[in-house]
Design an enzyme around this catalytic site. Structure first.
Site, PDB file in Angstrom:
ATOM      1  N   GLU A 165     -75.000 -80.838 155.466  1.00 30.56           N
ATOM      2  CA  GLU A 165     -74.365 -79.538 155.240  1.00 30.56           C
ATOM      3  C   GLU A 165     -72.851 -79.635 155.427  1.00 30.56           C
ATOM      4  O   GLU A 165     -72.089 -79.056 154.658  1.00 30.56           O
ATOM      5  CB  GLU A 165     -74.950 -78.471 156.174  1.00 30.56           C
ATOM      6  CG  GLU A 165     -76.358 -78.008 155.799  1.00 30.56           C
ATOM      7  CD  GLU A 165     -76.417 -77.208 154.499  1.00 30.56           C
ATOM      8  OE1 GLU A 165     -75.368 -76.757 154.004  1.00 30.56           O
ATOM      9  OE2 GLU A 165     -77.528 -77.046 153.962  1.00 30.56           O
TER      10      GLU A 165
ATOM     11  N   GLU B 142     -71.470 -81.463 152.425  1.00 25.50           N
ATOM     12  CA  GLU B 142     -71.514 -80.654 151.205  1.00 25.50           C
ATOM     13  C   GLU B 142     -70.476 -79.542 151.217  1.00 25.50           C
ATOM     14  O   GLU B 142     -69.899 -79.212 150.195  1.00 25.50           O
ATOM     15  CB  GLU B 142     -72.907 -80.017 151.033  1.00 25.50           C
ATOM     16  CG  GLU B 142     -73.959 -80.978 150.521  1.00 25.50           C
ATOM     17  CD  GLU B 142     -75.338 -80.332 150.421  1.00 25.50           C
ATOM     18  OE1 GLU B 142     -76.295 -81.052 150.126  1.00 25.50           O
ATOM     19  OE2 GLU B 142     -75.456 -79.102 150.654  1.00 25.50           O
ATOM     20  N   GLU B 143     -70.274 -78.962 152.395  1.00 29.33           N
ATOM     21  CA  GLU B 143     -69.399 -77.785 152.451  1.00 29.33           C
ATOM     22  C   GLU B 143     -67.931 -78.126 152.642  1.00 29.33           C
ATOM     23  O   GLU B 143     -67.061 -77.345 152.260  1.00 29.33           O
ATOM     24  CB  GLU B 143     -69.890 -76.828 153.562  1.00 29.33           C
ATOM     25  CG  GLU B 143     -71.283 -76.281 153.245  1.00 29.33           C
ATOM     26  CD  GLU B 143     -71.773 -75.235 154.242  1.00 29.33           C
ATOM     27  OE1 GLU B 143     -71.171 -75.093 155.319  1.00 29.33           O
ATOM     28  OE2 GLU B 143     -72.767 -74.566 153.931  1.00 29.33           O
TER      29      GLU B 143
END
Lengths: 295, 295
Positions: free
Chosen positions: B174, B177-178
């Site tokens: 996460e 990805e962010e």
């Protein structure tokens, strides 16, 4: 607007499915009354056009199992499965052109193991009749003769956390159901995540520490063959426990705990960020004391 | 025994569904080829008699969504829903007279929040465009006009743990990805269980601590409006964080961690009791050091 008994509403002479708005710009249809698949197809098509015109996003259709005859119609209209429970199937459709932001389905089963230790350093253990199939030789007709084998092993009470159930309550419930012993929940010593427990789903298993409030064991379930208090050291010394790392670690945790040299996570009641949805925050409260967790 | 293309086998001139044995005395039918509902009804009836005669217990039928026309037939034969994923529905039936011991459906969604703290005591934060519907006044026709409101709030990266994904990997994924930041997973500081996150399902949310391995932020996803490193004290002092207990506790955990006065749970690779199914055991390793967890 005219509302009919079968959950259909009439809007400017076009019949539509009755729907409630969800919190994310979508609509939820909870079908309850029987309807012919052809009539459902017609009203669903009109409803979809209406919702699209309204700028709706996700469309949920909950079909109880007795309306199974409408599942095919919904799938032919472009819906797919989101999740299912024994008595219903939830179908979903995403209207916008953009990638969907629908919530994922539940992915994990949650289990608990309860270490119940009394003041005499005895741990509450069970022998459970577990059934393992022992497949026989395949016959020429493809039949297999199965015989079932019961094996016994002294183990801590374990069980599944129900949907909507707190981990700490599940641990106390399982102990009560399996042995009749009342307990107080102390803390979570450790937990384990693993995968492919069945049909691709993952699982989380929480090892919990509890203090007994009663001592007379009363076996409650058929599958339990025996239950007893066993000295912790005796349990830990069993060859099967010694050679099985996961069980060995569990007993090491337990021994460290009794020597007051181990701190796990304690539950604190908390509400969610927006003040709703009560739950428990589990953390190391020896290292960080939180004053009165809830408002 | 003759095997046909559509997954039907012929046994002594009676056509049966092709099935594999599961580990619990039951059978699994994975339908793949199209079949007319009437033909399915006939072969299912014969198969059920056969399995009953064999002493089988649970019967699983996995129907891909393109075979939706067979769902009604299975339900009419007494099957009920066990679970569903977007592309298939799993139905089940319990043959014995005794209460079923079928595994429960997955009950929890699992989420992660990632606290990524660099050597300058700065924490990695995001502003996410979150969409909240703001329902207008209902018209006389039952229509509602919705306008969407975007609110911004500096928050840690969060996300959902996929089925089959390790918690520690989900946290690192996460963040990557962010923000494009590579990280090393350190430990779980705390976790929260709550209920009714959607349609009755429960949720578990793990607050994880990670160490950054890179520092240049590159926003990766459309819904992220901004990302930055913010001094921990500045983040903790925000009014919204101060007045929201769950966020306040998170920052307290984080501050305690940076003062080296807090210990969470660290992951240790382990296999399950019977040596299969790898996974991670999370525990307080400062209090209990486990030598080489895996065989």
């Amino acid at each position: 607007m005219q509302v009919f008994e079968n959950g259909v509403v009439e809007l400017e002479h076009v019949k539509l499915l009755e729907a409630t708005n969800d919190e994310h710009g979508g609509v939820i249809v909870e079908m309850e009354e029987p309807m012919a698949p052809q009539a459902f197809a017609t009203v669903l098509t009109a409803s979809m056009l209406h919702w699209k015109h309204q700028g709706k996003r996700g469309v949920w259709i909950k079909l109880p199992i007795n309306l199974v005859n409408l599942v095919e119609t919904a799938v032919k209209a472009g819906f797919w499965y989101h999740h299912a429970e024994p008595n219903y199937l939830m179908l979903v459709y995403w209207i916008p052109e953009t990638a969907n932001t629908l919530p994922a389905n539940a992915s994990h089963r949650v289990g608990v193991g309860a270490i119940v230790l009394n003041d005499k350093r005895e741990v509450l253990l069970l022998v459970v009749v577990e059934i393992f199939p022992d497949w026989g030789v395949s016959s020429s007709h493809g039949e297999k003769s199965g015989k079932f084998q019961a094996i016994g092993l002294w183990k801590i009470p374990t069980g599944i956390v129900d949907e909507g159930e707190d981990i700490l309550k599940a641990a106390m419930r399982e102990v009560k159901e399996e042995t009749g012993i009342d307990t107080e929940f102390l803390e979570i010593l450790a937990f384990r995540q693993s995968h492919k427990s069945f049909f691709g789903k993952s699982s989380l298993f929480f090892i919990c520490m509890l203090r007994p409030l009663s001592f007379d064991i009363q076996k409650q379930e058929q599958e339990i063959e025996a239950a007893q208090w066993m000295p912790l050291e005796e349990y830990a010394a069993q060859p099967f426990v010694q050679k099985t790392r996961l069980l060995k670690y569990t007993t090491e945790l337990c021994l460290a705990k009794t020597n007051k040299s181990y701190t796990g996570f304690l539950p604190h009641p908390t509400t969610s960020i927006f003040g709703n949805r009560p739950g428990y925050l589990y953390l190391n409260s020896q290292d960080l004391s939180l004053s009165n967790c809830d408002d």
